[in-house]
Enzyme design. Structure first.
Site, mmCIF file in Angstrom:
data_model
loop_
_atom_site.group_PDB
_atom_site.id
_atom_site.type_symbol
_atom_site.label_atom_id
_atom_site.label_comp_id
_atom_site.label_asym_id
_atom_site.label_seq_id
_atom_site.Cartn_x
_atom_site.Cartn_y
_atom_site.Cartn_z
ATOM 1 N N ASP A 95 1.166 -0.896 0.236
ATOM 2 C CA ASP A 95 0.032 -0.139 0.272
ATOM 3 C C ASP A 95 1.389 0.991 -0.346
ATOM 4 O O ASP A 95 2.051 1.167 0.371
ATOM 5 C CB ASP A 95 -0.610 -0.653 1.440
ATOM 6 C CG ASP A 95 -1.693 1.021 0.925
ATOM 7 O OD1 ASP A 95 -2.188 1.846 0.440
ATOM 8 O OD2 ASP A 95 -2.850 1.714 1.976
ATOM 9 N N CYS A 279 -12.956 -26.046 16.309
ATOM 10 C CA CYS A 279 -12.013 -25.942 15.056
ATOM 11 C C CYS A 279 -10.421 -26.674 15.297
ATOM 12 O O CYS A 279 -10.480 -27.169 16.614
ATOM 13 C CB CYS A 279 -11.525 -24.417 15.032
ATOM 14 S SG CYS A 279 -9.677 -24.303 14.047
ATOM 15 N N CYS A 281 -7.313 -26.308 13.490
ATOM 16 C CA CYS A 281 -6.090 -26.345 13.114
ATOM 17 C C CYS A 281 -5.029 -26.616 14.447
ATOM 18 O O CYS A 281 -5.520 -27.135 14.952
ATOM 19 C CB CYS A 281 -6.622 -24.778 12.515
ATOM 20 S SG CYS A 281 -6.601 -23.916 14.341
ATOM 21 N N CYS A 284 -5.330 -24.827 17.606
ATOM 22 C CA CYS A 284 -7.043 -25.425 17.904
ATOM 23 C C CYS A 284 -7.491 -27.066 18.509
ATOM 24 O O CYS A 284 -7.921 -27.329 19.606
ATOM 25 C CB CYS A 284 -8.140 -25.119 17.717
ATOM 26 S SG CYS A 284 -8.365 -23.310 17.202
#
Length: 584
Positions: A95, A279, A281, A284
């Site tokens: 940006d 979750c 992942c 988790c």
């Protein structure tokens, strides 16, 4: 309209709704879109860029203004380049300081300086210093800001040496968004972010975001990727992709983690509210909410950020699989029910039928399921109903379909009428040898348009052992095959020739250059860069006629783009040719 340049290549590999799976290539590095760019703040690295790369994030975004303003970072970036500065080998987008401009009112750098700096530090995709006007600003203010943005775009276009974003601004004024999109489409840029929407997203003003995105997309050339600046929450991804957004960026993974907030595809939860992690992942699976709460804040924030990234990545992968299966609208319908404001935005998106219908495939791998009132407004359903009304008046013998209403029985073998499910049962009446040709002629009228049925007058239809029509022949020559999977017609050479005579130019035509003619005649696929013109009425996966500039028939095949896209795109296949037609 120019065909663009070669700083960045983008081609579409699969599609559903206005959403698309694309291949984006810049500086020899490739990613698949839709893609999410984790925001990396070089002064506050909660997750190291190298770890992001290992997680499968092949593109990131950072802020060139932050690097420019920090003497130590600036000197190091100029010395070793941004990739070594961050320790990251993938695509780096930057940006320009526009976000700081929107948040704090000013930045201490000129447009030329920041564009040249981006080139000097070796970024892959740059951004010039546009002016993001906040929502609800006076229109005069939005117009003045946009005037400056367009002036800076012209300056950046003249001096840029890298692929570059050209952000579409205009506050909440859709006419200004359209104007900006048209102007920037005519310039030499590669990607179009839609800017100035973060305050709307933060306020859950998703309905207005829909109008802004669609207004911009309607005026943009379709071969350039679109980035929804600041959209980093997975709850909006499916809706945004259905609008045609290709790229996202997320700072939320880190910002939320620092505030003990836990991302899910449906929304955000506070860590202290959770007894269980919904979750699987790596974070988790290893820790409980209680264990995370007991950790030092810095380590807890890092692990929450990693979880948030996995959720973001998983949602992008889920969306891509939905596109592959033709199930994107079902996923959007499901996600929209996570919040009333998102549901309102979903309904608003379906109001933009004219835009959506152009990109909606005519056939899909998946059946149409009536799962909600909104599913009756999906573009494919509305288009099928409109086309059926036209065919009904010519063929009669109407039956009541639980999704599509009154439909001639001669279309009930064809997608989506046969490939659909609702609460009420719908039975299909198989053809007889005597009336099978009526089915074929009705399909032709539905598939190719008014008077296409004339190409099949007098033909005979061979029925398969299942009782379904298959081969359509005339005097022993095959005109077409009725496809088993969707009941549409695949043209043979004789059928293509007859249809070519019946349909007036340019209906269902794809006109290719002299250079491509011999390849099309040999049955080779047609690439978009060789398309000179195409019927604007062509939709993705239509069966089309490939012709030269003299309207001589060269081949028949399946369109992989809409007619308008074929004319504009420089990369990718436009037509999957089924059969070439030799000259003479």
């Amino acid at each position: 309209m120019s065909r663009g340049d070669k700083m960045l290549k983008f081609e579409v590999k699969a599609r559903d709704g206005a959403g698309r799976i694309g291949k984006l290539e810049v500086n020899g590095k490739k990613i698949e879109t839709p893609a999410i760019m984790p925001v990396v703040n070089p002064k506050q690295l909660i997750v190291e860029p190298k770890e992001l790369e290992k997680m499968g994030f092949d593109i990131i975004i950072t802020n060139s203004y932050i690097i420019y303003k920090d003497r130590e970072l600036r000197e190091k970036a100029l010395e070793v380049g941004i990739h070594k500065l961050l320790g990251y080998d993938g695509i780096i987008e930057v940006d320009s300081g526009s976000f700081q401009l929107m948040r704090y009112g000013n930045v201490d750098v000129s447009n030329r300086e920041i564009v040249e700096f981006q080139h000097r530090i070796g970024v892959d995709i740059g951004t010039f210093l546009d002016i993001p006007t906040p929502p609800d600003a006076p229109k005069e203010k939005a117009m003045e800001d946009l005037k400056i943005t367009l002036e800076r775009a012209r300056e950046a276009e003249e001096i840029k040496e890298i692929a570059m974003n050209a952000a579409i601004q205009g506050s909440t004024y859709t006419d200004l968004r359209r104007y900006a999109a048209r102007r920037l489409s005519s310039m030499n840029f590669e990607i179009h972010p839609i800017g100035g929407v973060v305050p709307l997203l933060e306020a859950y003003r998703f309905r207005e975001v829909v109008d802004i995105v669609i207004s911009s997309k309607m005026a943009l050339r379709p071969d350039r990727p679109v980035h929804l600046f600041g959209a980093g929450h997975p709850m909006v991804f499916a809706l945004a992709v259905a609008m045609g957004v290709d790229l996202f960026d997320s700072a939320s993974y880190a910002l939320y983690a620092k505030d003990d907030r836990y991302l899910t595809p449906e929304g955000t939860k506070r860590l202290d509210e959770l007894e269980y992690f919904p979750c699987s992942c790596p974070v988790c699976s290893r820790y409980t909410p209680q264990e995370l709460r007991e950790m030092p804040k810095e380590e807890r924030a890092r692990l929450l950020a990693i979880h948030n990234l996995w959720v973001i990545k998983e949602e992008i992968e889920r969306i891509k699989q939905a596109i592959r299966e033709g199930e994107l609208w079902r996923l959007v319908d499901e996600r929209a029910r996570s919040h009333p404001k998102l549901y309102s935005a979903y309904k608003r998106l379906l109001d933009h039928y004219t835009f959506l219908e152009e990109f909606e495939p005519v056939t899909k791998k998946s059946a149409v399921f009536k799962i909600s009132h909104e599913s009756l407004r999906w573009p494919l359903v509305r288009r099928a109903r409109e086309r059926a009304e036209r065919v009904n008046s010519k063929f009669g013998d109407l039956v009541e379909h639980p999704i599509f209403g009154k439909v001639t029985k001669y279309l009930t073998l064809t997608y989506p009428f046969a490939q659909s499910e609702a609460e009420d049962e719908f039975s299909i009446e198989k053809p007889t040898r005597e009336n099978a040709i009526r089915y074929v002629m009705a399909i032709a009228e539905y598939q190719f348009g008014e008077n296409a049925s004339k190409a099949f007058e007098g033909a005979e239809v061979e029925l398969a052992r299942t009782g379904m029509p298959r081969q359509v022949k005339l005097n022993g020559k095959r005109l077409a095959t009725v496809r088993a999977e969707d009941g549409f017609l695949t043209l043979g050479i004789e059928g293509a020739k007859r249809l070519h005579k019946v349909l007036e130019y340019p209906r269902m035509r794809v006109v290719v250059s002299e250079e491509a003619e011999p390849f099309a005649r040999k049955g080779k696929d047609v690439f978009a860069k060789f398309v000179l013109f195409a019927d604007p009425g062509i939709r993705p996966y239509d069966e089309v006629l490939v012709v030269n500039e003299k309207d001589e028939l060269l081949a028949t095949g399946q369109a992989l783009m809409s007619g308008r896209e074929m004319i504009v795109f420089q990369y990718g296949r436009a037509v999957k040719v089924r059969r070439g037609i030799s000259g003479g």
